[in-house]
Motif scaffolding. Structure first.
Motif, PDB file in Angstrom:
ATOM      1  N   ALA A  74       0.847  -1.206   0.000  1.00  0.00           N
ATOM      2  CA  ALA A  74       0.000   0.000   0.000  1.00  0.00           C
ATOM      3  C   ALA A  74       0.881   1.253   0.000  1.00  0.00           C
ATOM      4  O   ALA A  74       0.612   2.209  -0.741  1.00  0.00           O
ATOM      5  CB  ALA A  74      -0.926  -0.015   1.218  1.00  0.00           C
ATOM      6  N   ILE A  78       1.189   4.245  -2.775  1.00  0.00           N
ATOM      7  CA  ILE A  78       1.071   5.681  -2.471  1.00  0.00           C
ATOM      8  C   ILE A  78       2.305   6.414  -3.006  1.00  0.00           C
ATOM      9  O   ILE A  78       2.198   7.479  -3.614  1.00  0.00           O
ATOM     10  CB  ILE A  78       0.913   5.908  -0.944  1.00  0.00           C
ATOM     11  CG1 ILE A  78      -0.440   5.368  -0.477  1.00  0.00           C
ATOM     12  CG2 ILE A  78       1.035   7.389  -0.599  1.00  0.00           C
ATOM     13  CD1 ILE A  78      -0.622   5.318   1.035  1.00  0.00           C
ATOM     14  N   LEU A  81       2.182   6.953  -6.741  1.00  0.00           N
ATOM     15  CA  LEU A  81       1.237   7.999  -7.147  1.00  0.00           C
ATOM     16  C   LEU A  81       1.802   9.408  -6.957  1.00  0.00           C
ATOM     17  O   LEU A  81       1.197  10.381  -7.392  1.00  0.00           O
ATOM     18  CB  LEU A  81      -0.070   7.849  -6.353  1.00  0.00           C
ATOM     19  CG  LEU A  81      -0.934   6.660  -6.776  1.00  0.00           C
ATOM     20  CD1 LEU A  81      -2.021   6.394  -5.740  1.00  0.00           C
ATOM     21  CD2 LEU A  81      -1.552   6.883  -8.146  1.00  0.00           C
ATOM     22  N   CYS A  82       2.933   9.510  -6.286  1.00  0.00           N
ATOM     23  CA  CYS A  82       3.576  10.825  -6.102  1.00  0.00           C
ATOM     24  C   CYS A  82       4.450  11.187  -7.305  1.00  0.00           C
ATOM     25  O   CYS A  82       5.123  12.225  -7.292  1.00  0.00           O
ATOM     26  CB  CYS A  82       4.438  10.829  -4.846  1.00  0.00           C
ATOM     27  SG  CYS A  82       3.483  10.650  -3.348  1.00  0.00           S
ATOM     28  N   PHE A  83       4.470  10.309  -8.317  1.00  0.00           N
ATOM     29  CA  PHE A  83       5.316  10.560  -9.501  1.00  0.00           C
ATOM     30  C   PHE A  83       4.437  10.758 -10.728  1.00  0.00           C
ATOM     31  O   PHE A  83       3.224  10.509 -10.686  1.00  0.00           O
ATOM     32  CB  PHE A  83       6.280   9.377  -9.701  1.00  0.00           C
ATOM     33  CG  PHE A  83       7.352   9.327  -8.644  1.00  0.00           C
ATOM     34  CD1 PHE A  83       8.621   9.813  -8.894  1.00  0.00           C
ATOM     35  CD2 PHE A  83       7.070   8.834  -7.371  1.00  0.00           C
ATOM     36  CE1 PHE A  83       9.593   9.805  -7.911  1.00  0.00           C
ATOM     37  CE2 PHE A  83       8.044   8.820  -6.381  1.00  0.00           C
ATOM     38  CZ  PHE A  83       9.302   9.300  -6.649  1.00  0.00           C
TER      39      PHE A  83
ATOM     40  N   VAL B   8      -7.880  14.079 -13.705  1.00  0.00           N
ATOM     41  CA  VAL B   8      -6.825  13.083 -13.488  1.00  0.00           C
ATOM     42  C   VAL B   8      -6.293  13.212 -12.059  1.00  0.00           C
ATOM     43  O   VAL B   8      -6.093  12.242 -11.359  1.00  0.00           O
ATOM     44  CB  VAL B   8      -5.693  13.278 -14.519  1.00  0.00           C
ATOM     45  CG1 VAL B   8      -4.480  12.444 -14.132  1.00  0.00           C
ATOM     46  CG2 VAL B   8      -6.166  12.869 -15.899  1.00  0.00           C
ATOM     47  N   ARG B  11      -8.608  11.720  -9.624  1.00  0.00           N
ATOM     48  CA  ARG B  11      -8.481  10.253  -9.630  1.00  0.00           C
ATOM     49  C   ARG B  11      -7.246   9.817  -8.844  1.00  0.00           C
ATOM     50  O   ARG B  11      -7.269   8.838  -8.105  1.00  0.00           O
ATOM     51  CB  ARG B  11      -8.398   9.748 -11.070  1.00  0.00           C
ATOM     52  CG  ARG B  11      -9.789   9.516 -11.598  1.00  0.00           C
ATOM     53  CD  ARG B  11      -9.917   8.875 -12.938  1.00  0.00           C
ATOM     54  NE  ARG B  11      -8.727   8.411 -13.606  1.00  0.00           N
ATOM     55  CZ  ARG B  11      -8.531   8.536 -14.922  1.00  0.00           C
ATOM     56  NH1 ARG B  11      -9.434   9.126 -15.660  1.00  0.00           N
ATOM     57  NH2 ARG B  11      -7.452   8.071 -15.494  1.00  0.00           N
ATOM     58  N   ARG B  12      -6.173  10.573  -9.011  1.00  0.00           N
ATOM     59  CA  ARG B  12      -4.931  10.253  -8.307  1.00  0.00           C
ATOM     60  C   ARG B  12      -5.137  10.397  -6.787  1.00  0.00           C
ATOM     61  O   ARG B  12      -4.746   9.538  -6.007  1.00  0.00           O
ATOM     62  CB  ARG B  12      -3.807  11.183  -8.768  1.00  0.00           C
ATOM     63  CG  ARG B  12      -2.454  10.836  -8.200  1.00  0.00           C
ATOM     64  CD  ARG B  12      -1.367  11.513  -9.006  1.00  0.00           C
ATOM     65  NE  ARG B  12      -1.310  12.931  -8.768  1.00  0.00           N
ATOM     66  CZ  ARG B  12      -0.393  13.529  -8.014  1.00  0.00           C
ATOM     67  NH1 ARG B  12       0.533  12.802  -7.419  1.00  0.00           N
ATOM     68  NH2 ARG B  12      -0.384  14.827  -7.863  1.00  0.00           N
ATOM     69  N   ALA B  15      -7.260   7.566  -5.515  1.00  0.00           N
ATOM     70  CA  ALA B  15      -6.474   6.329  -5.410  1.00  0.00           C
ATOM     71  C   ALA B  15      -5.588   6.370  -4.169  1.00  0.00           C
ATOM     72  O   ALA B  15      -5.463   5.382  -3.440  1.00  0.00           O
ATOM     73  CB  ALA B  15      -5.624   6.144  -6.666  1.00  0.00           C
ATOM     74  N   MET B  16      -4.986   7.540  -3.913  1.00  0.00           N
ATOM     75  CA  MET B  16      -4.147   7.692  -2.714  1.00  0.00           C
ATOM     76  C   MET B  16      -4.976   7.502  -1.448  1.00  0.00           C
ATOM     77  O   MET B  16      -4.544   6.823  -0.513  1.00  0.00           O
ATOM     78  CB  MET B  16      -3.529   9.091  -2.679  1.00  0.00           C
ATOM     79  CG  MET B  16      -2.235   9.213  -3.436  1.00  0.00           C
ATOM     80  SD  MET B  16      -1.614  10.885  -3.207  1.00  0.00           S
ATOM     81  CE  MET B  16       0.045  10.700  -3.810  1.00  0.00           C
ATOM     82  N   LEU B  19      -5.780   3.858  -0.910  1.00  0.00           N
ATOM     83  CA  LEU B  19      -4.605   3.125  -0.416  1.00  0.00           C
ATOM     84  C   LEU B  19      -4.318   3.490   1.046  1.00  0.00           C
ATOM     85  O   LEU B  19      -3.915   2.635   1.841  1.00  0.00           O
ATOM     86  CB  LEU B  19      -3.380   3.430  -1.287  1.00  0.00           C
ATOM     87  CG  LEU B  19      -3.368   2.739  -2.647  1.00  0.00           C
ATOM     88  CD1 LEU B  19      -2.216   3.254  -3.498  1.00  0.00           C
ATOM     89  CD2 LEU B  19      -3.258   1.230  -2.490  1.00  0.00           C
ATOM     90  N   PHE B  20      -4.541   4.764   1.396  1.00  0.00           N
ATOM     91  CA  PHE B  20      -4.296   5.195   2.775  1.00  0.00           C
ATOM     92  C   PHE B  20      -5.264   4.514   3.745  1.00  0.00           C
ATOM     93  O   PHE B  20      -4.866   4.050   4.816  1.00  0.00           O
ATOM     94  CB  PHE B  20      -4.411   6.725   2.877  1.00  0.00           C
ATOM     95  CG  PHE B  20      -4.059   7.239   4.236  1.00  0.00           C
ATOM     96  CD1 PHE B  20      -2.733   7.335   4.639  1.00  0.00           C
ATOM     97  CD2 PHE B  20      -5.049   7.593   5.139  1.00  0.00           C
ATOM     98  CE1 PHE B  20      -2.406   7.779   5.911  1.00  0.00           C
ATOM     99  CE2 PHE B  20      -4.735   8.035   6.414  1.00  0.00           C
ATOM    100  CZ  PHE B  20      -3.408   8.138   6.808  1.00  0.00           C
ATOM    101  N   LEU B  23      -4.208   0.938   4.048  1.00  0.00           N
ATOM    102  CA  LEU B  23      -3.018   0.859   4.910  1.00  0.00           C
ATOM    103  C   LEU B  23      -3.415   0.984   6.384  1.00  0.00           C
ATOM    104  O   LEU B  23      -3.021   0.155   7.209  1.00  0.00           O
ATOM    105  CB  LEU B  23      -2.040   1.979   4.517  1.00  0.00           C
ATOM    106  CG  LEU B  23      -0.853   2.213   5.449  1.00  0.00           C
ATOM    107  CD1 LEU B  23       0.107   1.033   5.394  1.00  0.00           C
ATOM    108  CD2 LEU B  23      -0.112   3.494   5.071  1.00  0.00           C
ATOM    109  N   VAL B 150       3.899  16.482  -8.380  1.00  0.00           N
ATOM    110  CA  VAL B 150       4.537  15.175  -8.577  1.00  0.00           C
ATOM    111  C   VAL B 150       6.056  15.351  -8.532  1.00  0.00           C
ATOM    112  O   VAL B 150       6.564  16.459  -8.709  1.00  0.00           O
ATOM    113  CB  VAL B 150       4.170  14.537  -9.945  1.00  0.00           C
ATOM    114  CG1 VAL B 150       2.759  14.017  -9.953  1.00  0.00           C
ATOM    115  CG2 VAL B 150       4.448  15.490 -11.078  1.00  0.00           C
TER     116      VAL B 150
END
Lengths: 164, 157
Positions: A74, A78, A81-83, B8, B11-12, B15-16, B19-20, B23, B150
């Motif tokens: 996970a 994450i 996704l920072c790139f 976009v 969406r990013r 998704a984060m 995932l958080f 986690l 990014v």
């Protein structure tokens, strides 16, 4: 666990060699692999935080879980996704391989019950046998890792020099 | 173009966030589930009902509290046990012990893995060095683009 320096040096050697072999893997990915090799040790932050989580949060959690496969994946997701979009898959792959090198080295650590903790959580609670090669306080693993890392660093910097 | 970029980014972010949440759920679930799944009883449980666990094998990390001839007192909060054996350990040392719980809080070790008490400082120092080395390598290769939020390769502007 071996110390964090051993983990990042091993990842450095692995990924530097991979950039030599695979042209499509640019050298910028080497430190990303090293970051991946650091991630499972977020579990050690519990050593530095003197207050148990349940005293400041409404719910308790286990720092140790950072050192398990599911939470690690996970976090790798994450991180990816920072790139930029075009880099994400490669970043995820490199961070994941870096993390796997960490899990592999830690599985070689000595434990009194000769069993590795359940690293594969949440996929399985299976605990494979340990490699029993070293105790975490021993200095020699980082010394051994330092030699190839220094060699690879030397060749890489020379190589860049001659390329110019 | 701008609206496409925004969608976009949403969406990013989504998704984060997913995932958080995943986690966080695993961190909480592991804490609860491991208490059930662990092959060894929790130290608090052993301390509270010691007699019920006599003869059981257990494994824990302990701090060495007292070292005498043929007797070592170890503690894994709140459990305090005595090993009646000459162990090459020092007070304050962190050790792993796998053994059998015997009457009167005696612990019969099957295997002990000890660690140099000075190792904590060494581990911390060398680990910080490793982390700084990695961070420097990362900063040399990647930069943060505040517009796109990014990281991108240096020289890729």
């Amino acid at each position: 666990m071996p110390d964090l320096l051993t983990h990042v040096l091993v990842a450095y050697v692995l990924f530097a060699l991979a950039t030599w072999r695979f042209d499509r893997l640019p050298h910028e990915y080497v430190p990303l692999g090293m970051v991946g090799a650091m991630v499972p040790d977020l579990s050690k932050l519990g050593w530095l935080v003197p207050i148990p989580p349940e005293e400041v949060l409404p719910i308790s959690f286990a720092w140790a879980a950072f050192h398990r496969l599911g939470p690690f994946l996970a976090l790798a997701g994450i991180a990816a996704l920072c790139f930029e979009r075009r880099e994400r898959l490669a970043v995820f792959g490199v961070v994941t391989v870096g993390g796997f090198s960490h899990f592999f080295l830690d599985a070689l650590n000595a434990r009194a019950d000769r069993l590795v903790p359940p690293y594969f959580y949440p996929f399985t609670w299976w605990r494979p046998p340990t490699g029993d090669l070293w105790v975490s306080s021993e200095i020699w693993p980082s010394m051994v890792a330092l030699l190839p890392a220094a060699g690879v660093w030397f060749v890489t910097t020379r190589w860049d020099h001659f390329d110019r | 173009m701008r609206s496409r970029r925004r969608s976009v980014d949403i969406r990013r972010l989504l998704a984060m966030a997913v995932l958080f949440v995943l986690l966080s759920s695993m961190l909480v679930h592991y804490d609860l589930a491991w208490q059930e799944r662990s092959p060894y009883p929790a130290t608090g449980e052993v301390q509270a009902q010691y007699e019920d666990h006599l003869g059981e094998r257990t494994f824990h990390w302990f701090v060495v509290r007292e070292v005498h001839d043929q007797r070592v007192v170890i503690e894994s909060d709140p459990l305090v046990l005595t090993i009646e054996k000459d162990l090459a350990v020092e007070e304050g040392e962190l050790i792993q012990v796998y053994g059998v719980l015997r009457p009167e809080h005696r612990f019969e070790p099957i295997r002990v893995v000890d660690r140099d008490p000075r190792s904590r400082l060494y581990l911390l120092g060398i680990s910080v060095f490793g982390a700084v080395l990695t961070l420097l390598g990362f900063v040399r290769s990647w930069q943060f683009d505040p517009e796109g939020l990014v990281f991108q390769r240096r020289g890729d502007d």
